[in-house]
Design a protein around this motif. Structure first.
Motif, PDB file in Angstrom:
ATOM      1  N   PRO A  30       0.982   6.549  -1.666  1.00 22.27           N
ATOM      2  CA  PRO A  30       1.208   5.690  -0.494  1.00 22.27           C
ATOM      3  C   PRO A  30       1.424   4.236  -0.909  1.00 22.27           C
ATOM      4  O   PRO A  30       0.810   3.759  -1.857  1.00 22.27           O
ATOM      5  N   ILE A  33      -1.230   1.349   3.663  1.00 19.55           N
ATOM      6  CA  ILE A  33      -2.266   2.074   4.398  1.00 19.55           C
ATOM      7  C   ILE A  33      -2.760   1.170   5.518  1.00 19.55           C
ATOM      8  O   ILE A  33      -3.112   0.013   5.285  1.00 19.55           O
ATOM      9  N   VAL A  73      -0.996  -0.727  -3.619  1.00 20.69           N
ATOM     10  CA  VAL A  73      -0.919  -0.262  -2.227  1.00 20.69           C
ATOM     11  C   VAL A  73      -1.379  -1.411  -1.326  1.00 20.69           C
ATOM     12  O   VAL A  73      -2.362  -2.081  -1.623  1.00 20.69           O
TER      13      VAL A  73
END
Length: 139
Positions: A30, A33, A73
């Motif tokens: 990812p 988030i 991320v």
């Protein structure tokens, strides 16, 4: 995973690639988030993947330099504002410390925690454990 070559261990991806002990393709990680809670981010968070703060990453790299995979991320608030840049952490250790002669689990298939015969018996190899305690992770 980047490399699915068998290494003699079992259940390479039975628990999911993020728990395989192998590097994963960075495009599968990812990039953003959304953090939908008012709770402060801790140095280690595990939602559907492990993420760590820069401080935690530095500590891991100090202990085991170059072993694990880290990918950036971005955490955002529920309104879309930036909260923090953190690091996806893929643990890249596959250590087998089971005694293959004394353990009676069928380790050849996913779900190996079933005994072949009788009462379950998982026995750890004391020599491998001793090597592990001395930092020898190539076992």
């Amino acid at each position: 995973m980047e490399d699915r070559t068998p290494d003699g261990g079992t259940n390479l991806a039975a628990q999911g690639e993020f728990n395989s002990g192998r590097r994963v393709k960075s495009e599968s990680v990812p990039k953003i988030i959304r953090w939908n809670t008012k709770r402060k981010l801790l140095d280690y968070e595990e939602t559907f993947c492990r993420t760590v703060s820069a401080r935690f990453r530095e500590l891991i790299e100090e202990i085991e330099p170059g072993v694990h995979q880290f990918e950036p991320v971005q955490f955002i608030d529920k309104d879309g504002s930036d909260l923090a840049t953190r690091w996806f952490w893929q643990v890249c250790n596959r250590i087998d410390i089971g005694d293959r002669e004394l353990t009676n689990f069928d380790m050849s298939k996913p779900g190996w925690m079933r005994p072949l015969l009788g009462e379950a018996r998982l026995v750890l190899d004391e020599k491998k454990l001793a090597m592990l305690s001395f930092g020898m992770t190539n076992i």
